[in-house]
Design a protein around this motif. Structure first.
Motif, PDB file in Angstrom:
ATOM      1  N   PRO A   1      59.473 -20.765  15.021  1.00 44.12           N
ATOM      2  CA  PRO A   1      58.991 -19.935  15.948  1.00 44.12           C
ATOM      3  C   PRO A   1      57.795 -20.358  16.395  1.00 44.12           C
ATOM      4  N   SER A   2      57.573 -20.028  17.570  1.00 41.13           N
ATOM      5  CA  SER A   2      56.533 -20.575  18.545  1.00 41.13           C
ATOM      6  C   SER A   2      55.126 -20.172  17.693  1.00 41.13           C
TER       7      SER A   2
ATOM      8  N   ARG B   1      57.895 -26.786  16.158  1.00 40.58           N
ATOM      9  CA  ARG B   1      57.740 -25.648  17.168  1.00 40.58           C
ATOM     10  C   ARG B   1      57.902 -25.728  18.542  1.00 40.58           C
ATOM     11  N   ARG B   2      57.510 -27.074  18.976  1.00 43.98           N
ATOM     12  CA  ARG B   2      57.857 -27.417  20.405  1.00 43.98           C
ATOM     13  C   ARG B   2      59.262 -27.549  20.591  1.00 43.98           C
ATOM     14  N   LEU B   3      59.991 -27.943  19.745  1.00 41.67           N
ATOM     15  CA  LEU B   3      61.370 -28.013  20.338  1.00 41.67           C
ATOM     16  C   LEU B   3      62.167 -26.589  20.140  1.00 41.67           C
TER      17      LEU B   3
ATOM     18  N   VAL C   1      59.089 -31.668  26.151  1.00 42.35           N
ATOM     19  CA  VAL C   1      57.999 -30.719  25.250  1.00 42.35           C
ATOM     20  C   VAL C   1      56.577 -31.603  25.108  1.00 42.35           C
ATOM     21  N   GLY C   2      56.355 -32.384  25.847  1.00 41.63           N
ATOM     22  CA  GLY C   2      55.106 -33.234  25.958  1.00 41.63           C
ATOM     23  C   GLY C   2      54.875 -34.218  24.864  1.00 41.63           C
ATOM     24  N   ILE C   3      56.009 -34.843  24.564  1.00 41.65           N
ATOM     25  CA  ILE C   3      55.795 -35.807  23.375  1.00 41.65           C
ATOM     26  C   ILE C   3      56.550 -37.024  24.090  1.00 41.65           C
ATOM     27  N   LYS C   4      55.669 -38.430  23.654  1.00 41.57           N
ATOM     28  CA  LYS C   4      56.273 -39.447  24.105  1.00 41.57           C
ATOM     29  C   LYS C   4      56.897 -40.157  22.761  1.00 41.57           C
TER      30      LYS C   4
END
Length: 253
Positions: A240-241, A234-236, A169-172
């Motif tokens: 809701p998006s 939200r990303r996970l 989800v684009g998280i480091k």
């Protein structure tokens, strides 16, 4: 409603006696603390977010065969957990230099480490949770060498899982800490992940912008803490998006 027996209250959670023997109810507060509680605030909605996110991570760990104390979520702020004998250590897993490690070694925050590094700190707020070597842990009887070997293996498996989920989800996943507890079945001991896994206990950076999505937002006054945690949820897919902020929950009698 019957008054529940409080077992323990920490900086971010309260433990109550559970409805069944060997269980506890873990309640997530809205309190945010930093620098060993020198900085403190009540952040509306934080407890709700951490409850839901910890449920997400603990459930995911269970699905890949990593044992935890989590049983089920009860409501927006509470979850039912197994009562365990907590080993008095924080187990810190670092993938990138940040926080106290970067300060100790004079490293730039965000420097990749050659491999995941595991550190142990002794759980004592009055002492500032000091780092301790394995020799201390064994000498003072906090854990055996066999326990430590199992804890390291457990922590690395958690790291593999969390790193993969966050990368997707684009998280480091810069670093995180967990607690480990003992569960006894007769004379047989099993180690499980306990406490919580949430942005309170992880450093999470957006992979593109480097934006902080964890408690450093509060530590360093970088913005709205609830908004940062909401973005992780939200990303996970925990929220809701189209969610932008976690509202204060409405209690229904």
């Amino acid at each position: 409603m019957a008054r529940r027996k409080k077992i323990y209250e920490g900086k971010a959670k309260i433990l109550y006696e559970g409805p069944e023997p060997g269980t506890l109810v873990q309640y997530f507060k809205d309190d945010a603390t930093a620098n060993n509680a020198e900085k403190h605030a009540v952040v509306e909605g934080k407890g709700v977010l951490n409850n839901r996110l910890s449920e997400f991570f603990m459930t995911g760990l269970g699905q890949v065969g990593i044992p935890t104390h989590f049983l089920r979520r009860l409501n927006m702020r509470e979850q039912l957990v197994r009562q365990v004998e907590i080993i008095p250590l924080e187990v810190i897993v670092r993938n990138f230099a940040a926080g106290s490690m970067a300060r100790r070694l004079g490293m730039e925050e965000g420097t990749p480490l050659p491999r995941p590094i595991i550190e142990f700190s002794f759980k004592d707020d009055k002492l500032g949770d000091p780092l301790v070597p394995e020799e201390y842990i064994i000498a003072f009887g906090w854990a055996t060498q066999a326990d430590l070997d199992d804890i390291v293996a457990l922590a690395l498996r958690v790291n593999d899982y969390l790193s993969g989920v966050m990368y997707g989800v684009g998280i480091k996943l810069v670093d995180f800490k967990i607690e480990v507890g003992r569960v006894w079945d007769g004379d047989y001991q099993r180690l499980v992940v306990a406490d919580e896994i949430s942005p309170d206990s992880c450093r999470l950076w957006d992979m593109s912008s480097g934006e902080r999505l964890d408690k450093d937002v509060f530590r360093k006054d970088l913005g709205n803490l609830t908004d940062a945690y909401t973005e992780v949820a939200r990303r996970l897919g925990v929220m809701p998006s189209n969610a932008t902020h976690m509202p204060k929950p409405t209690l229904i009698n």
